[in-house]
Scaffold this active site. Structure first.
Site, PDB file in Angstrom:
ATOM      1  N   TRP A 285      -8.878   6.049   7.457  1.00 16.09           N
ATOM      2  CA  TRP A 285      -9.274   5.446   6.185  1.00 16.09           C
ATOM      3  C   TRP A 285     -10.677   5.881   5.857  1.00 16.09           C
ATOM      4  CZ3 TRP A 285      -6.491   2.757   2.732  1.00 16.09           C
ATOM      5  CH2 TRP A 285      -7.163   1.990   1.765  1.00 16.09           C
TER       6      TRP A 285
ATOM      7  N   GLU B  15      -3.596   3.549  10.155  1.00 16.29           N
ATOM      8  CA  GLU B  15      -4.884   3.334   9.485  1.00 16.29           C
ATOM      9  C   GLU B  15      -5.930   2.966  10.525  1.00 16.29           C
ATOM     10  OE1 GLU B  15      -4.944   0.777   5.813  1.00 16.29           O
ATOM     11  OE2 GLU B  15      -6.819   0.040   6.689  1.00 16.29           O
TER      12      GLU B  15
ATOM     13  N   GLU C  15      -0.469  -4.289   6.122  1.00 16.73           N
ATOM     14  CA  GLU C  15      -1.172  -5.239   6.994  1.00 16.73           C
ATOM     15  C   GLU C  15      -0.831  -6.679   6.654  1.00 16.73           C
ATOM     16  OE1 GLU C  15      -5.390  -4.448   6.973  1.00 16.73           O
ATOM     17  OE2 GLU C  15      -5.154  -2.605   8.112  1.00 16.73           O
TER      18      GLU C  15
ATOM     19  N   SER D 230     -14.394  -4.531   7.321  1.00 14.97           N
ATOM     20  CA  SER D 230     -14.502  -4.625   5.856  1.00 14.97           C
ATOM     21  C   SER D 230     -14.412  -3.251   5.203  1.00 14.97           C
ATOM     22  CB  SER D 230     -15.840  -5.271   5.472  1.00 14.97           C
ATOM     23  OG  SER D 230     -16.897  -4.355   5.737  1.00 14.97           O
TER      24      SER D 230
HETATM   25  C1  DCB Z   1      -7.654  -3.023   5.787  1.00 12.16           C
HETATM   26  C2  DCB Z   1      -6.860  -2.630   4.558  1.00 12.16           C
HETATM   27  C3  DCB Z   1      -7.603  -1.721   3.610  1.00 12.16           C
HETATM   28  C4  DCB Z   1      -9.054  -2.042   3.662  1.00 12.16           C
HETATM   29  C5  DCB Z   1      -9.524  -1.665   5.056  1.00 12.16           C
HETATM   30  C6  DCB Z   1     -10.985  -2.015   5.320  1.00 12.16           C
HETATM   31  O1  DCB Z   1      -8.075  -4.353   5.630  1.00 12.16           O
HETATM   32  F1  DCB Z   1      -5.659  -2.084   4.877  1.00 12.16           F
HETATM   33  O2  DCB Z   1      -7.061  -1.858   2.332  1.00 12.16           O
HETATM   34  O3  DCB Z   1      -9.756  -1.262   2.710  1.00 12.16           O
HETATM   35  O4  DCB Z   1      -8.739  -2.242   6.074  1.00 12.16           O
HETATM   36  O5  DCB Z   1     -11.210  -3.377   5.125  1.00 12.16           O
HETATM   37  C7  DCB Z   1     -10.727  -1.939   1.935  1.00 12.16           C
HETATM   38  C8  DCB Z   1     -11.539  -0.876   1.203  1.00 12.16           C
HETATM   39  C9  DCB Z   1     -12.469  -1.533   0.228  1.00 12.16           C
HETATM   40  C10 DCB Z   1     -11.684  -2.478  -0.677  1.00 12.16           C
HETATM   41  C11 DCB Z   1     -10.898  -3.480   0.155  1.00 12.16           C
HETATM   42  C12 DCB Z   1     -10.008  -4.398  -0.678  1.00 12.16           C
HETATM   43  O6  DCB Z   1     -12.214  -0.078   2.138  1.00 12.16           O
HETATM   44  O7  DCB Z   1     -13.142  -0.573  -0.525  1.00 12.16           O
HETATM   45  O8  DCB Z   1     -12.585  -3.177  -1.519  1.00 12.16           O
HETATM   46  O9  DCB Z   1     -10.047  -2.762   1.038  1.00 12.16           O
HETATM   47  O10 DCB Z   1      -9.081  -3.666  -1.388  1.00 12.16           O
HETATM   48  C13 DCB Z   1      -8.501  -5.116   6.717  1.00 12.16           C
HETATM   49  C14 DCB Z   1      -8.407  -4.671   8.008  1.00 12.16           C
HETATM   50  C15 DCB Z   1      -8.787  -5.487   9.081  1.00 12.16           C
HETATM   51  C16 DCB Z   1      -9.256  -6.764   8.835  1.00 12.16           C
HETATM   52  C17 DCB Z   1      -9.377  -7.233   7.518  1.00 12.16           C
HETATM   53  C18 DCB Z   1      -8.997  -6.406   6.467  1.00 12.16           C
HETATM   54  N1  DCB Z   1      -9.649  -7.596   9.912  1.00 12.16           N
HETATM   55  N2  DCB Z   1      -9.128  -6.893   5.130  1.00 12.16           N
HETATM   56  O11 DCB Z   1      -9.441  -7.254  11.054  1.00 12.16           O
HETATM   57  O12 DCB Z   1     -10.222  -8.698   9.659  1.00 12.16           O
HETATM   58  O13 DCB Z   1      -9.274  -8.144   4.965  1.00 12.16           O
HETATM   59  O14 DCB Z   1      -9.128  -6.146   4.142  1.00 12.16           O
END
Ligand code: DCB
Length: 340
Positions: free
Chosen positions: A300, A266, A181, A273
């Site tokens: 995920w 994913e 991402e 979050s």
């Molecule tokens: C993505 C990432 C993934 C993340 C999930 C949920 O991030 F590919 O690594 O997973 O989506 O946010 C989360 C875990 C948490 C962990 C965190 C940091 O579920 O347990 O603490 O990663 O490692 C996204 C997807 C979309 C967006 C932002 C994120 N968005 N992001 O659209 O704003 O910032 O992580």
């Protein structure tokens, strides 16, 4: 005489009906056997031993017989935290009970991942071998996240993909996801990174390569007028049902209509979050959309973390069973089996 004829007729009638009933029963049994057999056949037909090397034809993912194929499965959480959940028993559960034909290995680059600890490579190789032994496709995910521009660690990515693609050059199971991402960067940065990494992989094999897009793999229109000029390239579309709704499905449809091949490597039932509740009505709209457009999808994540996207309840054992599935897990299982 009349009486005798009457008795004879009744006897023949009873006999005939009996035979009919027996043959109806036999037919029903036969139908059930055929039905059972064909669902077993269908089940067999979803795995690698049948489908072989995948290709992209038009916007579709196709198997070795040029039949369109939809891969469905789940992703690990970060291997540095929840790697124990990637084990043979869980892969067998996903294969046999979920009908999953793909598993994704989320190898974070930062946050204690590969960049900080190269030894994680041994786990990645062990996990790839486990998924292959289970006849499933395996997505090797270079999980950039806090490092939003993939060029931040392009040399490391080149070394990593050189090693994996030479080791597995003859394996139809592997799918390369070269930048999970990207965020806060631009398509031109992502494209130049991708060209360097794709060149390295293509020296070894022609397997599917999934390329992320900017804004956490949501900017799927960016490549429309500036595509990567290689075979078997797909672009990642990621969504979280509590955050990404109709507007992103519209964008994805427009990209597909413009010939961009998408892979949902994913997605989650939570908000972006990874937490914040489950949004099953919106998730259902996404499942319908993906099935209509034959998009492959990977959910995920396979972990017991206390967050609503986790497929297992907090405290679940590393070898999970049905009663460990969270609300997310129960929904995702039905979606993969194809019951919703
Ligand atoms: C993505 C990432 C993934 C993340 C999930 C949920 O991030 F590919 O690594 O997973 O989506 O946010 C989360 C875990 C948490 C962990 C965190 C940091 O579920 O347990 O603490 O990663 O490692 C996204 C997807 C979309 C967006 C932002 C994120 N968005 N992001 O659209 O704003 O910032 O992580």
């Amino acid at each position: 005489m009349k009486k005798f004829l009457l008795v004879l007729c009744i006897c023949l009638l009873i006999c005939g009906c009996g035979k009919k009933a027996i043959s109806q029963k036999k037919n029903k049994e036969k139908d059930e056997q055929i039905e059972e057999k064909s669902s077993e056949e269908i089940k067999k037909n979803i795995f690698v031993s049948y489908n072989g090397a995948l290709q992209v034809k038009g916007i579709n993912l196709v198997n070795q017989y040029d039949e369109v194929i939809q891969l469905k499965g789940v992703s690990s959480h970060g291997l540095q935290w929840y790697g124990d959940f990637v084990n043979d028993q869980n892969l067998k559960t996903l294969k046999n009970d979920f009908n999953s034909n793909v598993f994704r290995l989320a190898m974070y680059t930062k946050e204690g991942g590969y960049i900080d600890n190269k030894e994680i490579m041994q786990d990645v190789i062990k996990d790839i071998d486990l998924v292959i032994a289970n006849d499933m496709y395996v997505i090797v995910d270079w999980h950039i996240l806090s490092d939003g521009n993939p060029n931040a660690y392009v040399e490391e990515a080149i070394n990593f993909f050189e090693e994996i693609s030479s080791k597995y050059k003859n394996s139809p199971n592997i799918i390369y996801e070269i930048c999970n991402e990207p965020n806060g960067t631009s398509w031109s940065e992502i494209k130049s990174y991708s060209e360097r990494v794709i060149e390295v992989i293509r020296k070894n094999c022609n397997n599917i390569i999934i390329v992320g897009t900017n804004t956490w793999s949501q900017d799927v229109l960016d490549p429309v007028n500036d595509r990567l000029n290689y075979d078997n390239i797909m672009y990642a579309l990621h969504f979280y049902a509590g955050t990404h709704t109709d507007y992103l499905r519209k964008r994805a449809k427009e990209a597909l209509d413009k010939g961009i091949s998408l892979f949902v490597s994913e997605w989650g039932v939570s908000d972006a979050s990874g937490n914040g509740g489950v949004f099953l009505d919106e998730a259902q709209k996404w499942i319908d959309f993906m099935n209509e457009n034959k998009l492959s999808f990977v959910s995920w994540s396979l972990s017991n973390k206390d967050e609503s996207s986790a497929l297992l309840k907090p405290g679940s054992n590393v070898n999970f069973n049905n009663s460990d599935l969270s609300e997310a897990g129960q929904f995702v299982k039905k979606a993969i089996i194809g019951n919703i």
